[in-house]
Design a protein around this motif. Structure first.
Motif, short mmCIF file in Angstrom:
data_model
loop_
_atom_site.label_atom_id
_atom_site.label_comp_id
_atom_site.label_asym_id
_atom_site.label_seq_id
_atom_site.Cartn_x
_atom_site.Cartn_y
_atom_site.Cartn_z
N ASN A 8 -50.08 -71.53 -61.65
CA ASN A 8 -49.35 -70.81 -60.60
C ASN A 8 -49.73 -71.26 -59.19
N ARG A 9 -50.42 -72.40 -59.08
CA ARG A 9 -50.65 -72.98 -57.75
C ARG A 9 -49.60 -74.05 -57.42
N ALA A 10 -48.78 -74.42 -58.39
CA ALA A 10 -47.69 -75.36 -58.14
C ALA A 10 -46.43 -74.58 -57.78
N SER A 11 -45.47 -75.29 -57.19
CA SER A 11 -44.23 -74.65 -56.79
C SER A 11 -43.42 -74.23 -58.02
N THR B 155 -51.10 -78.28 -58.48
CA THR B 155 -51.34 -78.12 -57.05
C THR B 155 -50.00 -77.99 -56.34
N PRO B 156 -49.99 -77.53 -55.09
CA PRO B 156 -48.71 -77.37 -54.39
C PRO B 156 -47.90 -78.65 -54.24
N ASP B 157 -48.56 -79.82 -54.24
CA ASP B 157 -47.82 -81.08 -54.06
C ASP B 157 -47.50 -81.78 -55.37
N GLY C 156 -52.57 -68.60 -52.16
CA GLY C 156 -52.04 -69.89 -52.58
C GLY C 156 -51.45 -69.92 -53.97
N THR C 157 -50.95 -68.79 -54.47
CA THR C 157 -50.37 -68.75 -55.80
C THR C 157 -48.89 -68.38 -55.74
N TYR C 158 -48.14 -68.82 -56.75
CA TYR C 158 -46.73 -68.48 -56.91
C TYR C 158 -46.59 -67.74 -58.23
#
Length: 345
Positions: free
Chosen positions: A132-135, A93-95, A177-179
């Motif tokens: 790919n949802r995490a930084s 997740t992003p956090d 929301g993907t990186y």
């Protein structure tokens, strides 16, 4: 009893000398059992299931990419459940922090010393869900783990017990929301597969099988860790001739000079292609690799490592994956094939 040589080999990610190879018949029975488990929960996706098994036995890492709801996580969980090893799942997740993945040193007030608390990566099979949802910083926490089988925290190195495999799922980069995974991260994955939508018959079968519950709940391990180690040793012993090795190198080097590629396949890609081909040969009941094994694996093993030119990517869309796959097939077709297809190659 575990020998010092076996302990040292495992600590450094080398083959376990105490694991004796299997006969090809025994190997076929065990792989058939694992595939049977996977096909119980993934209807109509035999190719994806086979590639996942190949990556597991070849000691690689697997990237499963597709739109939501097509069974990416289900495939990863079924593979993990089929093998009697330790399993952990990380929901990216992003956090999510890097320390959540690798671990962190915590001060113990009783002993007045720092104590290392292991992160979720300390398992034989790690499911990195929606990676790919995490930084990018958190994604990079897996780089050392995937390449060297170890974690370095506060100047101390902690080895991961083999077999160690990361099965990562990700949504296409066009999803919100993907990186995008960096090139160094993608290159560490042995293979990338796309699940795709099931056909009508498979979707009807899925409805029937899931009326009373999830097939995952009924799966049991069919291979334990010692048998998996023996399967790995069996695949390592498969013979690859000089001619086939030269064939692989010719294909990989052609990717570095192709006009539609900005970045060709890496030497790691060459190694991964040969290791995966050994497993495929064993699955086909052969003690040696033939060029056809290489041809079947070129796209899933190499495509995700290659960066298309902006023109090729723009024309094909989706980061140019379709253009890359088509160009790779063209390279394979244009590369001279060794004439004899036997162990004498």
């Amino acid at each position: 009893m575990t020998t010092p040589a076996a302990t040292s080999a495992r600590a450094h990610g080398r083959p376990d000398p105490s694991a004796a190879p299997l006969t090809l018949e025994e190997f076929g029975e065990l792989t058939g059992a694992v595939l049977g488990n996977l096909e119980q929960v993934i209807d109509g996706k035999t190719e994806a299931a086979t590639l996942a098994l190949i990556v597991l036995i070849a000691e690689g890492h697997l990237l499963v990419e597709d739109v939501p709801g097509v069974g990416k996580t289900t495939l990863a969980k079924a593979l993990a459940t089929s093998v009697g090893c330790t399993v952990s799942r990380i929901q990216f997740t992003p956090d999510l922090l890097p320390s959540d993945v690798t671990g962190v040193s915590i001060y113990n007030q009783v002993d007045h010393a720092f104590e290392f608390k292991r992160g979720a990566v300390f398992a034989n099979i790690v499911i990195a869900d929606e990676i790919n949802r995490a930084s990018p910083k958190t994604q990079s926490a897996l780089l050392e783990c995937m390449e060297e089988g170890q974690v370095s925290i506060d100047g101390a190195t902690h080895h991961l017990e083999p077999p160690f495999i990361v099965v990562a799922t990700q949504n296409p980069i066009e999803m919100e929301g993907t990186y995008a995974l960096p090139e160094a991260q993608r290159d560490r994955f042995m293979a990338r597969i796309s699940m795709g939508y099931p056909d009508a018959a498979a979707e009807l079968s899925m409805l029937h099988h899931r009326e009373t519950g999830s097939p995952l709940d009924r799966l049991v391990p069919v291979v334990d860790k010692p048998r998996l180690a023996a399967m790995i040793e069996t695949a390592r012993a498969i013979y690859v001739s000089r001619a086939v090795e030269s064939y692989v190198v010719s294909i990989v080097q052609a990717t570095r000079a192709h006009p539609e590629f900005r970045l060709g396949a890496s030497p790691r890609g060459t190694l991964h292609l040969v290791r995966a081909a050994k497993v495929l040969a064993a699955l086909n009941g052969r003690e040696f690799v033939v060029p056809d094994d290489i041809d079947q694996l070129v796209v899933p093993i190499l495509a995700h490592r290659i960066v298309a030119t902006r023109r090729a990517a723009g024309e094909a869309g989706g980061g140019g994956l379709q253009a890359i796959a088509a160009a790779l097939r063209g390279i394979v077709a244009a590369t001279p094939v060794p004439l004899a297809r036997s162990r004498t190659l």
